[in-house]
Design an enzyme around this catalytic site. Sequence first.
Site, PDB file in Angstrom:
ATOM      1  N   HIS A  86      -2.157  -8.265  -1.379  1.00 37.21           N
ATOM      2  CA  HIS A  86      -0.750  -8.687  -1.294  1.00 37.21           C
ATOM      3  C   HIS A  86      -0.476  -9.536  -0.055  1.00 37.21           C
ATOM      4  CE1 HIS A  86       0.253  -4.904   1.090  1.00 37.21           C
ATOM      5  NE2 HIS A  86       1.143  -5.707   1.620  1.00 37.21           N
ATOM      6  N   ASP A 223      -6.307  -3.179  -3.287  1.00 39.12           N
ATOM      7  CA  ASP A 223      -5.481  -4.169  -2.593  1.00 39.12           C
ATOM      8  C   ASP A 223      -6.251  -4.892  -1.470  1.00 39.12           C
ATOM      9  OD1 ASP A 223      -3.358  -5.626  -1.617  1.00 39.12           O
ATOM     10  OD2 ASP A 223      -1.966  -3.936  -1.558  1.00 39.12           O
ATOM     11  N   SER A 638      -0.046  -3.728   6.930  1.00 38.28           N
ATOM     12  CA  SER A 638      -0.801  -4.039   5.726  1.00 38.28           C
ATOM     13  C   SER A 638      -2.030  -4.830   6.097  1.00 38.28           C
ATOM     14  CB  SER A 638       0.043  -4.854   4.754  1.00 38.28           C
ATOM     15  OG  SER A 638       0.793  -3.986   3.980  1.00 38.28           O
TER      16      SER A 638
HETATM   17  N1  ARG Z   1       4.807  -1.552  -0.315  1.00 39.84           N
HETATM   18  C1  ARG Z   1       3.843  -2.423   0.264  1.00 39.84           C
HETATM   19  C2  ARG Z   1       4.485  -3.199   1.399  1.00 39.84           C
HETATM   20  O1  ARG Z   1       5.519  -2.847   1.845  1.00 39.84           O
HETATM   21  C3  ARG Z   1       3.201  -3.301  -0.757  1.00 39.84           C
HETATM   22  C4  ARG Z   1       4.071  -4.374  -1.318  1.00 39.84           C
HETATM   23  C5  ARG Z   1       3.386  -5.303  -2.266  1.00 39.84           C
HETATM   24  N2  ARG Z   1       3.171  -4.716  -3.568  1.00 39.84           N
HETATM   25  C6  ARG Z   1       4.082  -4.674  -4.589  1.00 39.84           C
HETATM   26  N3  ARG Z   1       3.770  -4.032  -5.676  1.00 39.84           N
HETATM   27  N4  ARG Z   1       5.265  -5.242  -4.518  1.00 39.84           N
HETATM   28  O2  ARG Z   1       4.337  -4.345   1.702  1.00 39.84           O
HETATM   29  N1  GLU Z   2       2.920  -2.807   2.499  1.00 39.04           N
HETATM   30  C1  GLU Z   2       3.322  -2.865   3.881  1.00 39.04           C
HETATM   31  C2  GLU Z   2       2.971  -4.191   4.533  1.00 39.04           C
HETATM   32  O1  GLU Z   2       2.913  -5.195   3.878  1.00 39.04           O
HETATM   33  C3  GLU Z   2       2.791  -1.697   4.581  1.00 39.04           C
HETATM   34  C4  GLU Z   2       3.540  -0.560   4.083  1.00 39.04           C
HETATM   35  C5  GLU Z   2       4.407   0.034   5.133  1.00 39.04           C
HETATM   36  O2  GLU Z   2       5.561  -0.354   5.298  1.00 39.04           O
HETATM   37  O3  GLU Z   2       3.838   0.929   5.782  1.00 39.04           O
HETATM   38  O4  GLU Z   2       2.847  -4.296   5.738  1.00 39.04           O
END
Ligand code: ARG
Ligand code: GLU
Length: 703
Positions: A86, A223, A638
């Site tokens: 991502h 990921d 991330s």
């Molecule tokens: N929750 C993660 C973050 O905050 C992953 C986001 C990307 N993935 C998604 N399914 N939208 O960035």
């Molecule tokens: N998915 C998050 C990022 O892109 C990390 C998840 C979180 O907030 O810990 O940094």
Amino acid sequence: MKLKNLIICCTIMAAASPIARADEGMWLPSLIANRIDDMHSKGFRLDAKDIYNINEASLKDAVVLFGGGCTGEIVSAEGLLLTNHHCGYSYIQSHSSVEHDYLRDGFWAMNRSEELPNPGLKVRILERMDNVTSAVLKGCSDELSAEENGKVTSENIKAIVKEAEAAGKGLKATVESMYYGNQYFLFIYKEYSDIRMVGAPPSSIGKFGGDTDNWVWPRHTGDFSMFRIYADKDNNPAEYSIDNVPYQPKKYFKIAATGIQEGDFTFIYGFPGSTLEYIHSSEVDYIQNIGDPSKIHLRTLRLNIIKRYMDSSQKIRIQYSSKYASISNAWKKWQGEEMGLRKNKTSDRKRKEEAAFSAWAEGTEYQGICDKLAALYKELEPYAFMTDYYNETARSIELASFANRYTSMIEEGSPDASSTLEKFYKDWQKEIDKECFMAVMEEFRKNVQENFQPDYFKSMISEYGDVSAWAESLFSSSLFACESSVKGMDINSLQIMKSDPAVVFARSFQQWYNTGILPQARRIKAEIRAAYKDYMRGQMEYAKVCGKSNDFYPDANLTLRVAYGHVEGYSPADGVYYTPSSTLKGIIEKDNPEIFDYNIPQILRDIYASGDFGSWTDANGQVPVCFLATNHTTGGNSGSPVINAEGNLIGINFDRVWEGTMSDIAFDPDRCRNISLDIRYVLFTLEKIAGAPHLIEEMTIIR
Ligand code: ARG
Ligand code: GLU
């Protein structure tokens, strides 16, 4: 201090401390020597200078700030980089076309010449960090006004940055405030701008589970994506050139394919973006009771509308999947945050601490600071609410934002106008936007007090009678609702564009916000910041009295941090316990060709059926996929390396469980868990799916 106060202080500190307990904390690497005993007691086997050292290679040299919002890690002597899928998504997308759909099919460079350049993508590697507080505050004094002191400070910062950047090729420096301006640190990075894409799995692996599983355990997302840093012949940063060569890092991570057990020490080294661990209870109350619930509600309305259309048409599903993902990402996070704050009774705990602090602060320079913050928050509340509401209603209307932006671009003669136009209409559905307009602007009508509403809004409601009739008129009369009419417009049509109802909508709201809300919000926030500076210093002094001064870490601000913890499951509800690791078996259980998020590549089904998993299995012969740990992380982490007790790479951090996202405000060891990709699933994917053994060979694997 009065003895009575000391007793109050220490009792309260023990019961409801805002400072670090358990595995809480995002520590500054240069000060990690203060924590190393605790790290050792929890299993870590290296020394502080192995983590951060400016004279010799250390782990910090293998960690990069990737693209200004994610973390990545170097895993070979030739600059091979791992981060999340991502985090690489937009680059993978930009190389994709109908003929080469790398998002769908994945991409693997089989040799260096196939690696793809990514204009605009940069990574930074930290050279060093220094406490420069006295240099930043030089010349500040009580005789000067806050504004004058601010000027002195920013001039000092400019000079410090300039001097630091002049010291070498490709150096970038920033000075960041820590503890609400009580300390300042200089960060000097080397910035590399020739970063090439090496590989990415198909989205059905790299984004497996999609938004359905986002923020959720059990998780099965592969990921990751791979890049390579290139440098000039002297190993220095250089713009893209065919003559550049793979970067030779001072340090790279070895890969531990030896596996993980519940309880194992874990260490995350990365760039967390932003946290609010030391805020006053009034701010927590606002977030929990007003901010989060309002934003969640408004996004629920939009997501329901978008989802209904996405479910009805494959074309719309593709058009809106990325928009849906970004709207729902924060939406789900806020839900966990709001619930977690409530369950953890964070604001009650803070109120107790504040009462004890205030008793201690009597007769000191901190007397009355909590009351002052409470009063300032009361004053800020309507403006904070309006800001949240504006962002989630008027500013969320796609047509209006586009019409406004496009008109400005035409006016300024921007060369990007036509590509902006094409991009917008490619992925826009008038009916969705109109329904969202009706839903959120109706909430605006109901929930924003009339004396705060823009005059423009009131006049539209009185002209049309209600929001629906207004929306019908706006979306049918705006020229921007029709691509061909916009294509026919140029600088000569500027007056027509400026009086178009979509532009008038966007600009009237903007004007209202910029003149009626923003100045007040800014003024109060400046006062809050100044009060927080004192409050923060007070909290640290107060902790010293109880021998807890070692336990403070500055809020995250996208600077390099260490977070250590251990592999552990959690109990999200009574009677339920989540074990900390997931496997390929779980992917097969979720597999469903009918559900986009759970439709896996056929090759994965075949491999599972054959049982030939290579050497990438756990003790039960299963292929490990993801695992949970107690590390304190946030957005920006991330892609961060997850490191074991020996300093080797066991995983890549990519998410948290939604029940624990309150860790941005208060870390609850019972429910705050980060989610990482098990490095063995990366190796499995490279060997079995990508057919890219050369990438495995390039890394140093400890088996
Ligand atoms: N929750 C993660 C973050 O905050 C992953 C986001 C990307 N993935 C998604 N399914 N939208 O960035
Ligand atoms: N998915 C998050 C990022 O892109 C990390 C998840 C979180 O907030 O810990 O940094």
